[in-house]
Design a protein around this motif. Structure first.
Motif, PDB file in Angstrom:
ATOM      1  N   ASP A  11      -7.870   2.644   0.818  1.00  0.00           N
ATOM      2  CA  ASP A  11      -7.750   3.871   1.614  1.00  0.00           C
ATOM      3  C   ASP A  11      -6.563   3.806   2.580  1.00  0.00           C
ATOM      4  OD1 ASP A  11      -9.875   4.954   0.321  1.00  0.00           O
ATOM      5  OD2 ASP A  11     -11.314   4.685   1.950  1.00  0.00           O
ATOM      6  N   GLU A  50       0.819  13.383  -6.688  1.00  0.00           N
ATOM      7  CA  GLU A  50       0.171  12.144  -7.119  1.00  0.00           C
ATOM      8  C   GLU A  50      -0.868  12.490  -8.181  1.00  0.00           C
ATOM      9  OE1 GLU A  50      -0.327   8.806  -4.188  1.00  0.00           O
ATOM     10  OE2 GLU A  50      -0.239  10.494  -2.803  1.00  0.00           O
ATOM     11  N   GLU A  74      -3.648   4.978 -10.569  1.00  0.00           N
ATOM     12  CA  GLU A  74      -3.008   5.967  -9.696  1.00  0.00           C
ATOM     13  C   GLU A  74      -1.527   6.015 -10.030  1.00  0.00           C
ATOM     14  OE1 GLU A  74      -3.752   4.811  -5.623  1.00  0.00           O
ATOM     15  OE2 GLU A  74      -5.867   4.473  -6.043  1.00  0.00           O
ATOM     16  N   PHE A 108       2.488   8.190  -9.545  1.00  0.00           N
ATOM     17  CA  PHE A 108       3.366   9.143  -8.856  1.00  0.00           C
ATOM     18  C   PHE A 108       4.078   9.978  -9.914  1.00  0.00           C
ATOM     19  CE2 PHE A 108       3.851   5.400  -5.816  1.00  0.00           C
ATOM     20  CZ  PHE A 108       3.018   5.932  -4.842  1.00  0.00           C
TER      21      PHE A 108
HETATM   22  P1  ADP Z   1      -4.473   1.703  -1.039  1.00  0.00           P
HETATM   23  O1  ADP Z   1      -4.634   0.496  -1.899  1.00  0.00           O
HETATM   24  O2  ADP Z   1      -4.829   1.455   0.369  1.00  0.00           O
HETATM   25  O3  ADP Z   1      -5.101   2.936  -1.630  1.00  0.00           O
HETATM   26  P2  ADP Z   1      -1.903   2.630  -1.956  1.00  0.00           P
HETATM   27  O4  ADP Z   1      -0.865   1.675  -2.314  1.00  0.00           O
HETATM   28  O5  ADP Z   1      -2.604   3.336  -3.083  1.00  0.00           O
HETATM   29  O6  ADP Z   1      -2.924   1.957  -0.969  1.00  0.00           O
HETATM   30  O7  ADP Z   1      -1.294   3.742  -1.018  1.00  0.00           O
HETATM   31  C1  ADP Z   1      -2.038   4.807  -0.448  1.00  0.00           C
HETATM   32  C2  ADP Z   1      -1.185   6.055  -0.429  1.00  0.00           C
HETATM   33  O8  ADP Z   1       0.037   5.785   0.275  1.00  0.00           O
HETATM   34  C3  ADP Z   1      -0.721   6.538  -1.801  1.00  0.00           C
HETATM   35  O9  ADP Z   1      -1.705   7.324  -2.435  1.00  0.00           O
HETATM   36  C4  ADP Z   1       0.512   7.334  -1.422  1.00  0.00           C
HETATM   37  O10 ADP Z   1       0.160   8.591  -0.903  1.00  0.00           O
HETATM   38  C5  ADP Z   1       1.113   6.484  -0.313  1.00  0.00           C
HETATM   39  N1  ADP Z   1       2.065   5.492  -0.897  1.00  0.00           N
HETATM   40  C6  ADP Z   1       1.790   4.240  -1.304  1.00  0.00           C
HETATM   41  N2  ADP Z   1       2.896   3.628  -1.801  1.00  0.00           N
HETATM   42  C7  ADP Z   1       3.896   4.522  -1.728  1.00  0.00           C
HETATM   43  C8  ADP Z   1       5.281   4.511  -2.103  1.00  0.00           C
HETATM   44  N3  ADP Z   1       5.857   3.422  -2.617  1.00  0.00           N
HETATM   45  N4  ADP Z   1       5.998   5.643  -1.887  1.00  0.00           N
HETATM   46  C9  ADP Z   1       5.437   6.745  -1.333  1.00  0.00           C
HETATM   47  N5  ADP Z   1       4.152   6.817  -0.951  1.00  0.00           N
HETATM   48  C10 ADP Z   1       3.377   5.735  -1.140  1.00  0.00           C
END
Ligand code: ADP
Length: 396
Positions: free
Chosen positions: A148, A190, A255, A257
């Protein structure tokens, strides 16, 4: 009758209850607190932290197979149990490359799957020039135990990077080797997909969905995502490559992008049922929870297709510290046509905590909206439904 041991007793285990009953499966849960959601639906609970392998050994004695609703386990300790013949599904080797975000990125890159540029902080000589080569903003991530958005930081410049890193290192007594840096992806949207693989190696994928995050936490999911058939095929191919390579048995969440140029990158893999698949409980013939139990019990997989034109799922996140059960808001949300509310029964609310979710099906009264989504003109309508729910849920 199969007895399935589930490591973790949060809402993901709780949501397996109906499927377990349908399939004649008993769930035995390992979770630390008597207040965790799945305690109420478990046949039996072992009260222990999820990384307590001694407790898992006791769990294993009561079960035919062990699975995970929480992946923050002690793999090394569990592998001793696996060597003794205890059956984990997915197998521990399928989790091993995924629990550290840096190892996960390396694994995906080595499979030639598209990922953002990244590096581990302890693997470069000159961090300043390396981070500048990624450009700002950049993204700093804790390699382990992130969820999260905990442990994910958007970094606007080098000074902030130094401050943030030193704050994280000193307050959490970590060192540089606990972090990775990656390029900030200026995504247009996303996406996510949930896929399951059976013991026989059969794979099914759920409809690709759009996920909407705020402050890095998932707020809404729209199914199906408005993307091209080629993009759907590309995402399904990613799921197949990954699940086959890891020889997964069970459900995985992926997940992604989607760039403005239509390019797809993989963000993160969750080796379990996933928030982006909750819509399947009400919208699909076989929910992700039933599918997971089918896979881990060695049953044939079910049909993952939507049974309606589309669905909107909204997470009900805590916004205050409270013990309220939010009866009146829940009542109002449940009265929305075609709404299915799932309330996890947590006794304590905290900002950002997932307390429940609601899925609105887009058919019957909403049929036109659903087909509008499928044909690419209805995102605003789906967003309106989400907005209606959120305006009831969150205080103005
Ligand atoms: P968690 O494991 O806590 O869910 P994530 O790596 O999935 O963490 O990141 C959570 C959110 O942060 C992603 O859904 C996205 O919205 C944003 N995010 C994560 N990494 C990137 C990135 N490299 N570039 C842009 N946004 C990012």
């Amino acid at each position: 009758m199969k007895r399935v041991g589930v490591i973790g007793g949060g809402q993901l285990a709780w949501m397996m209850a109906d499927a377990a009953e349908k399939l004649g499966v008993e769930l035995v849960v390992q979770t630390p607190s008597e207040y965790d959601p799945a305690v109420s639906i478990a046949k039996e609970t072992i009260f222990a932290l999820v990384d307590d392998a001694t407790a898992t050994e006791i769990l294993a004695k009561k079960c035919d197979v062990i699975t995970f609703e929480n992946e923050f386990v002690n793999l090394q300790a569990l592998s001793v149990l696996a060597q003794q013949g205890i059956c984990f599904r997915p197998r521990l080797e399928a989790l091993a490359p995924l629990l550290d975000k840096y190892h996960q990125r390396c694994y995906l890159r080595d499979l030639s799957l598209p990922v953002p540029q990244f590096f581990a902080l302890d693997e470069v000589e000159n961090i300043k020039s390396k981070i500048e080569s990624l450009g700002f903003p950049a993204v700093l991530k804790s390699r382990r135990h992130g969820y999260d958005g905990q442990g994910t930081f958007i970094i606007p410049d080098f000074a902030t990077f130094e401050q943030k890193l030193s704050y994280e290192i000193t307050t959490k007594t970590l060192n540089q080797s606990f972090f990775l840096l990656e390029e900030f992806v200026p995504f247009e949207r996303e996406l996510a997909v949930v896929a399951a693989r059976s013991v026989e190696g059969e794979i099914v994928t759920y409809p690709v969905v759009e996920t909407q995050q705020e402050q890095q936490v998932c707020r809404r999911v729209i199914a199906p995502a408005q993307i091209t058939p080629n993009q759907v095929a590309e995402i399904q191919a990613i799921a197949h490559t990954l699940l086959n390579s890891l020889e997964v048995v069970g459900i995985f969440g992926i997940e992604l992008f989607l760039g403005a140029d239509g390019k797809i990158l993989v963000n993160e893999i969750a080796p379990r049922t996933h928030n982006s698949g909750h819509f399947s409980l009400d919208a699909c013939e076989t929910s992700q929870f039933e599918q997971h139990l089918r896979a881990v019990c060695g049953l044939p997989l079910g049909n993952p297709a939507l049974q309606c034109a589309g669905a909107v799922m909204v997470n009900l996140l805590g916004y205050e510290n409270s013990h309220s059960d939010y009866q009146s808001q829940r009542q109002q949300i449940a009265e929305i046509p075609q709404a299915h509310l799932h309330w996890y029964g947590k006794t304590e609310s905290r900002p950002g905590r997932k307390l429940g979710h609601v899925t609105v099906l887009l058919d019957n009264e909403n049929r036109d909206l659903g087909s509008a989504i499928a044909f690419g003109v209805g995102a605003a309508i789906a967003n309106n439904i989400a907005h209606t729910i959120e305006s009831i849920w969150y205080p103005r």
